[in-house]
Structure formats: structure tokens, C-alpha cells
Design a protein around this motif. Structure first.
Motif, PDB file in Angstrom:
ATOM      1  N   UNK A  71       0.738  -0.639   0.134  1.00  0.00           N
ATOM      2  CA  UNK A  71      -0.271   0.224  -0.174  1.00  0.00           C
ATOM      3  C   UNK A  71       0.273   1.444   0.183  1.00  0.00           C
ATOM      4  N   UNK A  72      -0.322   2.437  -0.963  1.00  0.00           N
ATOM      5  CA  UNK A  72       1.158   3.611  -0.490  1.00  0.00           C
ATOM      6  C   UNK A  72       0.023   4.992  -0.473  1.00  0.00           C
ATOM      7  N   UNK A  73       1.139   5.447   1.056  1.00  0.00           N
ATOM      8  CA  UNK A  73       0.354   6.537   1.094  1.00  0.00           C
ATOM      9  C   UNK A  73       0.508   7.669   0.124  1.00  0.00           C
ATOM     10  N   UNK A  74      -0.105   8.088  -0.250  1.00  0.00           N
ATOM     11  CA  UNK A  74      -0.009   9.380  -1.446  1.00  0.00           C
ATOM     12  C   UNK A  74      -0.805  10.519  -0.530  1.00  0.00           C
ATOM     13  N   UNK A  75      -0.171  11.738  -1.126  1.00  0.00           N
ATOM     14  CA  UNK A  75      -1.058  13.231  -0.337  1.00  0.00           C
ATOM     15  C   UNK A  75      -0.854  13.795   0.452  1.00  0.00           C
ATOM     16  N   UNK A  76      -1.091  15.216   1.033  1.00  0.00           N
ATOM     17  CA  UNK A  76      -0.953  16.478   1.415  1.00  0.00           C
ATOM     18  C   UNK A  76      -0.410  16.245   0.854  1.00  0.00           C
ATOM     19  N   UNK A 104      -5.173   9.911  -0.017  1.00  0.00           N
ATOM     20  CA  UNK A 104      -5.329   8.959  -0.611  1.00  0.00           C
ATOM     21  C   UNK A 104      -4.384   6.695  -0.269  1.00  0.00           C
ATOM     22  N   UNK A 105      -4.722   5.539  -0.643  1.00  0.00           N
ATOM     23  CA  UNK A 105      -3.726   5.021  -0.754  1.00  0.00           C
ATOM     24  C   UNK A 105      -3.989   4.244  -1.769  1.00  0.00           C
ATOM     25  N   UNK A 106      -2.536   3.992  -2.557  1.00  0.00           N
ATOM     26  CA  UNK A 106      -2.891   3.225  -3.531  1.00  0.00           C
ATOM     27  C   UNK A 106      -3.927   3.962  -5.021  1.00  0.00           C
ATOM     28  N   UNK A 142       2.839   9.239   9.852  1.00  0.00           N
ATOM     29  CA  UNK A 142       1.443   9.062   9.508  1.00  0.00           C
ATOM     30  C   UNK A 142       1.655   7.420  10.675  1.00  0.00           C
ATOM     31  N   UNK A 143       1.052   7.459  11.919  1.00  0.00           N
ATOM     32  CA  UNK A 143       0.900   5.850  12.080  1.00  0.00           C
ATOM     33  C   UNK A 143      -0.180   4.910  11.661  1.00  0.00           C
ATOM     34  N   UNK A 144       0.318   4.072  10.940  1.00  0.00           N
ATOM     35  CA  UNK A 144      -0.516   3.066   9.970  1.00  0.00           C
ATOM     36  C   UNK A 144      -0.820   2.118  10.814  1.00  0.00           C
ATOM     37  N   UNK A 145      -2.540   1.999  11.328  1.00  0.00           N
ATOM     38  CA  UNK A 145      -3.155   1.256  12.607  1.00  0.00           C
ATOM     39  C   UNK A 145      -3.835   0.156  11.568  1.00  0.00           C
ATOM     40  N   UNK A 196      -3.771   9.148  12.668  1.00  0.00           N
ATOM     41  CA  UNK A 196      -4.932  10.298  12.935  1.00  0.00           C
ATOM     42  C   UNK A 196      -5.976  11.165  12.283  1.00  0.00           C
ATOM     43  N   UNK A 197      -6.601  11.625  13.013  1.00  0.00           N
ATOM     44  CA  UNK A 197      -8.385  11.461  12.928  1.00  0.00           C
ATOM     45  C   UNK A 197      -8.356  12.273  11.992  1.00  0.00           C
ATOM     46  N   UNK A 198      -7.577  13.261  11.037  1.00  0.00           N
ATOM     47  CA  UNK A 198      -7.439  13.936  10.159  1.00  0.00           C
ATOM     48  C   UNK A 198      -7.318  13.594   9.066  1.00  0.00           C
ATOM     49  N   UNK A 199      -6.715  12.716   9.144  1.00  0.00           N
ATOM     50  CA  UNK A 199      -5.833  12.040   7.711  1.00  0.00           C
ATOM     51  C   UNK A 199      -7.047  11.169   7.232  1.00  0.00           C
ATOM     52  N   UNK A 200      -7.073  10.244   8.176  1.00  0.00           N
ATOM     53  CA  UNK A 200      -8.044   8.865   8.541  1.00  0.00           C
ATOM     54  C   UNK A 200      -9.657   9.680   7.532  1.00  0.00           C
ATOM     55  N   UNK A 201     -10.061  10.583   8.325  1.00  0.00           N
ATOM     56  CA  UNK A 201     -11.446  11.222   7.452  1.00  0.00           C
ATOM     57  C   UNK A 201     -11.376  11.323   6.307  1.00  0.00           C
ATOM     58  N   UNK A 202      -9.635  12.288   6.009  1.00  0.00           N
ATOM     59  CA  UNK A 202     -10.036  12.997   4.652  1.00  0.00           C
ATOM     60  C   UNK A 202      -8.923  11.428   3.345  1.00  0.00           C
ATOM     61  N   UNK A 203      -9.208  10.218   3.689  1.00  0.00           N
ATOM     62  CA  UNK A 203      -9.347   9.859   2.457  1.00  0.00           C
ATOM     63  C   UNK A 203      -7.944   8.707   3.405  1.00  0.00           C
ATOM     64  N   UNK A 204      -6.876   8.368   4.183  1.00  0.00           N
ATOM     65  CA  UNK A 204      -6.238   7.230   4.259  1.00  0.00           C
ATOM     66  C   UNK A 204      -6.569   6.640   5.263  1.00  0.00           C
ATOM     67  N   UNK A 205      -7.255   5.975   4.428  1.00  0.00           N
ATOM     68  CA  UNK A 205      -7.811   4.354   4.868  1.00  0.00           C
ATOM     69  C   UNK A 205      -7.901   3.920   4.219  1.00  0.00           C
ATOM     70  N   UNK A 206      -8.042   2.506   3.956  1.00  0.00           N
ATOM     71  CA  UNK A 206      -8.083   1.156   3.380  1.00  0.00           C
ATOM     72  C   UNK A 206      -8.741   0.377   3.692  1.00  0.00           C
TER      73      UNK A 206
END
Ligand SMILES: [Cu+2]
Length: 211
Positions: A71-76, A104-106, A142-145, A196-206
């Protein structure tokens, strides 16, 4: 990530000690304060024997036959500009700016709380070992959970980590690549997201699936 700690309290009676989080330059803050009452200490020396918790073993990944996923973390800001609709990233704390997504992720942004029926990023047969590479193309931490599993962390930026510890959250520095592995022994649809809730809510989730 969670850590269980046992502290031998060796401060002076009546004193207070600040616990300071100074991870971010210039943003140190007092996490909590440890306060001692004025009674004399329970003992003059700390207990000699370290306390141990009962072992709670997990299935060891079979790396030789692992299914490889990335998975590739993108954006910001400075994220490479590969995302459609991403611009003015200073406002990235606002999910869905102008209807777009900041992260985004991928190449896929899953915003808000996600939605039912979303296609999984990948599917693993139950019992398979997944060798998961997480690549951070962004300029942010990014703390990826992961949900449903603990990951055995193998390597960071191509170098083996000193201890192959189990984690359910891995902190990725900007441009970091993390390799980890887990046994997909828990069927269902599972989230993998930045904590990071802001990141998650704005797309960093899969979501991935174990069948
Ligand atoms: Cu993040």
C-alpha cells in the motif's frame, strides 16, 4: 501503538514530576504529572525482579510462502501531485475540500467513516501469510493502524529492524517504507488506516478482506 509500562516510583515524597511529550520540535507539552504524597516511601530500593506478563503468542508468519501486498500512502502537501482534485493542501484538516480528498491509499480515497460495500484493496485466503509493504510517499508522519491483526515488523527502509516486534500500529516517517507480515487468521473485512483522525477522515484509510 500501546505500551504497557510498570514504573518503580522513586521520586521524593511531596514532589511533583511532569511527563513531557517533546516528540515534535517546538511543540512539547505536559502529558501528565506524577504527584507523590508526603508519606515516606514504601521501600528504600525498588524491587529487584522485573515483573513479567504471561506470554500471549501469535501465529508466526510463513515468509517463504507469503502473499505480497503493497500500500502506498499519497497526498498532503508535497505529496507528488498525483491525486486528482488535490490542491491547497494547507487546508487538509478539512476533509473533502471542494469535494476532493486530501489523502489516498493506492490512488483511492476513502473519506469520512467509509461506506458499506466498499471493494477491498486486496483479499487474502484465511490462514495465508501476508507480507505487507507500506510506502509513505508523503511529507508527513503517519501512524498506520491495522484492525483484526498484529503485524510483525520486519524492516524499515530496507534494513531489518533490531527487534521483530508485534505491533498494531507502525509509525511511518515521511518517505519511509515499512515491511511487515501477519497471518490472516481472522476472517472478515478489516480497516487499515492512519490513526491521525484528520488524515483518516480525509482519505488515508482502506479495507482488506480475509475470506
Ligand atoms: Cu496520517
Amino acid at each position: 501503538m500501546r505500551i504497557d509500562v510498570v514504573i518503580d516510583m522513586q521520586g521524593d515524597p511531596g514532589k511533583r514530576y511532569a511527563v513531557i511529550d517533546d516528540f515534535y520540535d517546538g511543540l512539547a507539552y505536559t502529558l501528565t504529572t506524577l504527584a507523590y504524597d508526603s508519606a515516606s516511601p514504601l521501600r528504600t530500593h525498588p524491587l529487584g525482579t522485573p515483573l513479567g506478563l504471561p506470554r500471549n503468542p501469535l501465529q508466526q508468519p510463513d515468509l517463504a510462502s507469503a502473499e505480497r501486498q503493497e500500500i502506498v500512502l499519497q497526498g498532503g502537501m508535497m505529496g507528488g501531485g498525483k491525486l486528482a482534485g488535490v490542491g491547497g493542501m494547507m487546508g487538509m484538516a478539512t476533509p473533502g475540500m471542494k469535494g476532493g480528498a486530501a489523502w489516498a491509499i493506492n490512488g483511492m480515497s476513502m473519506t469520512g467513516d467509509g461506506h458499506a460495500g466498499m471493494a477491498p484493496q486486496f483479499t487474502l485466503p484465511r490462514g495465508a501469510t501476508c507480507h505487507l509493504t507500506m510506502r509513505n510517499e508523503t511529507a508527513w508522519w503517519h501512524p498506520m493502524h491495522i484492525h483484526g491483526f498484529s503485524m510483525l515488523v520486519l524492516a524499515r527502509n530496507g534494513s531489518p529492524v533490531p527487534y521483530r516486534q508485534w505491533q498494531d500500529t507502525v509509525l511511518l516517517a515521511p518517505r519511509d517504507t515499512i515491511e511487515c507480515a501477519f497471518v490472516a487468521d481472522n476472517p472478515g473485512d478489516w480497516m487499515l488506516h492512519c490513526h491521525v483522525a484528520d488524515h483518516q477522515m480525509a482519505g488515508l484509510m482502506t479495507v482488506f478482506r480475509v475470506t
